[in-house]
Design a protein around this motif. Sequence first.
Motif, PDB file in Angstrom:
ATOM      1  N   GLY A 274       0.733  -0.806   0.444  1.00 49.61           N
ATOM      2  CA  GLY A 274      -0.216   0.280   0.342  1.00 49.61           C
ATOM      3  C   GLY A 274       0.370   1.111   0.022  1.00 49.61           C
ATOM      4  O   GLY A 274       2.391   0.655  -0.184  1.00 49.61           O
ATOM      5  N   PRO A 275       0.471   2.506   1.099  1.00 48.89           N
ATOM      6  CA  PRO A 275       0.796   3.365   0.632  1.00 48.89           C
ATOM      7  C   PRO A 275       2.398   3.650   1.572  1.00 48.89           C
ATOM      8  O   PRO A 275       3.467   4.282   0.702  1.00 48.89           O
ATOM      9  N   MET A 276       2.633   2.493   2.065  1.00 49.54           N
ATOM     10  CA  MET A 276       3.939   2.471   2.238  1.00 49.54           C
ATOM     11  C   MET A 276       5.241   1.667   1.777  1.00 49.54           C
ATOM     12  O   MET A 276       6.009   1.987   1.762  1.00 49.54           O
ATOM     13  N   GLY A 277       4.683   0.405   1.059  1.00 44.73           N
ATOM     14  CA  GLY A 277       5.465   0.342   0.086  1.00 44.73           C
ATOM     15  C   GLY A 277       5.919   2.192  -0.825  1.00 44.73           C
ATOM     16  O   GLY A 277       7.256   1.512  -1.529  1.00 44.73           O
ATOM     17  N   SER A 278       5.192   2.741  -1.710  1.00 42.56           N
ATOM     18  CA  SER A 278       5.477   3.663  -2.108  1.00 42.56           C
ATOM     19  C   SER A 278       6.685   4.521  -0.861  1.00 42.56           C
ATOM     20  O   SER A 278       7.587   4.894  -1.599  1.00 42.56           O
ATOM     21  N   VAL A 279       6.259   4.904   0.266  1.00 46.17           N
ATOM     22  CA  VAL A 279       7.192   5.592   1.158  1.00 46.17           C
ATOM     23  C   VAL A 279       8.845   4.835   0.991  1.00 46.17           C
ATOM     24  O   VAL A 279       9.812   5.365   1.007  1.00 46.17           O
ATOM     25  N   VAL A 280       8.707   3.275   1.661  1.00 43.60           N
ATOM     26  CA  VAL A 280      10.604   2.280   1.523  1.00 43.60           C
ATOM     27  C   VAL A 280      10.660   2.768  -0.088  1.00 43.60           C
ATOM     28  O   VAL A 280      12.009   2.726  -0.086  1.00 43.60           O
ATOM     29  N   HIS A 281       9.977   2.985  -1.585  1.00 41.62           N
ATOM     30  CA  HIS A 281      10.800   3.233  -2.235  1.00 41.62           C
ATOM     31  C   HIS A 281      11.515   4.343  -2.395  1.00 41.62           C
ATOM     32  O   HIS A 281      12.405   4.843  -3.150  1.00 41.62           O
ATOM     33  N   ASN A 282      10.666   5.647  -1.472  1.00 42.97           N
ATOM     34  CA  ASN A 282      11.724   6.774  -1.701  1.00 42.97           C
ATOM     35  C   ASN A 282      12.696   6.770  -0.758  1.00 42.97           C
ATOM     36  O   ASN A 282      14.036   6.641  -1.102  1.00 42.97           O
ATOM     37  N   THR A 283      12.630   6.006   0.574  1.00 42.26           N
ATOM     38  CA  THR A 283      13.514   5.858   2.020  1.00 42.26           C
ATOM     39  C   THR A 283      14.735   5.216   1.949  1.00 42.26           C
ATOM     40  O   THR A 283      15.843   5.278   1.435  1.00 42.26           O
ATOM     41  N   ALA A 284      14.537   4.043   0.185  1.00 43.01           N
ATOM     42  CA  ALA A 284      15.785   3.240   0.117  1.00 43.01           C
ATOM     43  C   ALA A 284      16.753   3.967  -1.176  1.00 43.01           C
ATOM     44  O   ALA A 284      17.789   3.927  -1.302  1.00 43.01           O
ATOM     45  N   GLN A 285      16.087   4.987  -1.435  1.00 46.05           N
ATOM     46  CA  GLN A 285      16.836   5.983  -1.667  1.00 46.05           C
ATOM     47  C   GLN A 285      18.032   6.784  -1.308  1.00 46.05           C
ATOM     48  O   GLN A 285      18.188   7.504  -1.709  1.00 46.05           O
ATOM     49  N   LEU A 286      17.517   7.047  -0.388  1.00 48.30           N
ATOM     50  CA  LEU A 286      18.658   7.815   0.944  1.00 48.30           C
ATOM     51  C   LEU A 286      19.947   6.940   1.201  1.00 48.30           C
ATOM     52  O   LEU A 286      20.398   5.918   1.511  1.00 48.30           O
ATOM     53  N   PRO A 287      20.482   7.828   1.819  1.00 51.64           N
ATOM     54  CA  PRO A 287      21.867   7.437   2.240  1.00 51.64           C
ATOM     55  C   PRO A 287      21.630   6.401   3.210  1.00 51.64           C
ATOM     56  O   PRO A 287      20.633   6.818   4.245  1.00 51.64           O
ATOM     57  N   GLU A 288      22.343   4.948   3.154  1.00 55.00           N
ATOM     58  CA  GLU A 288      22.465   4.679   4.762  1.00 55.00           C
ATOM     59  C   GLU A 288      22.158   4.794   6.016  1.00 55.00           C
ATOM     60  O   GLU A 288      21.862   4.675   7.053  1.00 55.00           O
ATOM     61  N   THR A 289      23.281   5.729   5.706  1.00 56.05           N
ATOM     62  CA  THR A 289      23.742   7.350   7.108  1.00 56.05           C
ATOM     63  C   THR A 289      21.788   7.100   7.606  1.00 56.05           C
ATOM     64  O   THR A 289      21.703   7.703   9.299  1.00 56.05           O
ATOM     65  N   ASP A 290      21.075   7.527   6.571  1.00 53.29           N
ATOM     66  CA  ASP A 290      20.278   8.830   6.835  1.00 53.29           C
ATOM     67  C   ASP A 290      18.707   7.213   7.570  1.00 53.29           C
ATOM     68  O   ASP A 290      18.563   7.810   8.439  1.00 53.29           O
ATOM     69  N   ARG A 291      18.935   6.452   6.294  1.00 54.41           N
ATOM     70  CA  ARG A 291      17.723   5.502   7.304  1.00 54.41           C
ATOM     71  C   ARG A 291      17.769   5.392   8.754  1.00 54.41           C
ATOM     72  O   ARG A 291      18.069   4.838   9.009  1.00 54.41           O
ATOM     73  N   ARG A 292      19.337   4.825   9.023  1.00 55.04           N
ATOM     74  CA  ARG A 292      19.987   4.666  10.511  1.00 55.04           C
ATOM     75  C   ARG A 292      19.362   5.910  11.496  1.00 55.04           C
ATOM     76  O   ARG A 292      19.159   5.319  12.296  1.00 55.04           O
ATOM     77  N   ALA A 293      19.703   6.929  11.215  1.00 53.95           N
ATOM     78  CA  ALA A 293      19.117   8.017  11.740  1.00 53.95           C
ATOM     79  C   ALA A 293      17.842   7.799  12.492  1.00 53.95           C
ATOM     80  O   ALA A 293      17.059   8.375  13.447  1.00 53.95           O
ATOM     81  N   ILE A 294      17.475   7.987  11.273  1.00 53.85           N
ATOM     82  CA  ILE A 294      15.978   7.723  11.424  1.00 53.85           C
ATOM     83  C   ILE A 294      15.242   6.248  12.379  1.00 53.85           C
ATOM     84  O   ILE A 294      14.469   6.699  13.259  1.00 53.85           O
ATOM     85  N   ALA A 295      15.961   6.039  11.861  1.00 52.62           N
ATOM     86  CA  ALA A 295      15.905   4.119  13.066  1.00 52.62           C
ATOM     87  C   ALA A 295      15.991   4.431  13.995  1.00 52.62           C
ATOM     88  O   ALA A 295      15.649   4.504  15.044  1.00 52.62           O
ATOM     89  N   GLU A 296      17.558   5.086  14.250  1.00 53.42           N
ATOM     90  CA  GLU A 296      17.580   5.699  15.670  1.00 53.42           C
ATOM     91  C   GLU A 296      16.791   6.571  16.577  1.00 53.42           C
ATOM     92  O   GLU A 296      16.698   6.048  17.515  1.00 53.42           O
ATOM     93  N   TYR A 297      15.991   7.246  15.778  1.00 49.44           N
ATOM     94  CA  TYR A 297      15.345   7.967  16.591  1.00 49.44           C
ATOM     95  C   TYR A 297      13.724   7.523  16.972  1.00 49.44           C
ATOM     96  O   TYR A 297      13.558   7.701  17.978  1.00 49.44           O
ATOM     97  N   LEU A 298      13.215   7.104  15.853  1.00 52.36           N
ATOM     98  CA  LEU A 298      12.152   6.032  16.164  1.00 52.36           C
ATOM     99  C   LEU A 298      12.373   5.113  17.535  1.00 52.36           C
ATOM    100  O   LEU A 298      11.725   5.302  17.992  1.00 52.36           O
ATOM    101  N   LEU A 299      13.472   5.003  17.700  1.00 61.01           N
ATOM    102  CA  LEU A 299      13.656   3.788  18.479  1.00 61.01           C
ATOM    103  C   LEU A 299      13.714   4.115  20.144  1.00 61.01           C
ATOM    104  O   LEU A 299      13.665   3.453  21.006  1.00 61.01           O
ATOM    105  N   SER A 300      13.476   5.910  19.671  1.00 62.58           N
ATOM    106  CA  SER A 300      14.296   6.488  21.171  1.00 62.58           C
ATOM    107  C   SER A 300      12.730   6.978  21.925  1.00 62.58           C
ATOM    108  O   SER A 300      12.730   7.528  22.629  1.00 62.58           O
TER     109      SER A 300
END
Length: 312
Positions: A274-300
Amino acid sequence: MRKAILGLGVLVLCGALGFLALTSPSAYRMLRAQAAPAPTDHKPDPDNGRVMFFAGGCTSCHATPNQDDKLRLGGGFALKSPFGTFHVPNISPHKQDGIGSWSTADFIRAMHEGTSPEGRHYYPAFPYTSYQRMRLEDLADLFAFLQTLPAVDGTAPPHDLPFPYSIRRGVGLWKLAFLDGKPFTPDPSKSESWNRGAYLVNGPGHCAECHSERNFAGAIIEERRFAGGPNPEGGRGSVPNITPSPSGIGGWTEDELVTLLTTGETPNFDTVGGPMGSVVHNTAQLPETDRRAIAEYLLSLPPKQGYAAPKS
């Protein structure tokens, strides 16, 4: 009787004048003391603009439907909501149909204030409540990147909204109530990567816009931010809780969340759709450091009880 009618007429006139004054974009700018456009000595960086573009998921709404090139931003997507159907506009660099004739200041004002170059309010289906957190330089870079994309002919149809939501001027009152005009402020007690994740999630990523419950006016309920919510299009299903609670992403590791943002795969070997599939299509284009930063924040984030759909 004549005096009563005259007095009523004066009250109606004063009310109308007050409504016009309070709902004008200039009133919002004055009361919220919005920041000035990007400094003239900033040299726009389209490469950083590309990162902001994918962090913001611009293709998810603005790409022309039913075509494969997601960088053709001709708009036209029908975004259903409890308030009616919004038709997403063309933001390609087309001079007449898109934003090719805009200035950088026009773009920043749209993203920070929800105001068009002609001085009209944009409806908050355009998530400027999150984009207002973005740095001026990042917005200038994003605008520079958009100018490198193909110009696409065509305009979206008008929004299909019932009364009173069809009165666009009323959005001015909504802004005064719910658009605070505050930029993102880093937390000096946190790491640089945490602050980067917080910025991406709360600014360009606008994650709370879908993953939160809203009040009667359509504004996010702060204590329910990130705890999930109803299907924004009004259908069945719900948007998941993305706080680290048992009903959300509690128990996930940072690596597992990074994997989801890269491939869409969850820890239980499912794949988002669904819509989250489209979100992942976009986040996959980010540098891995940014994806990891997002994960660090959400888990906090503080754990919250997830959204419970009302029983039918």
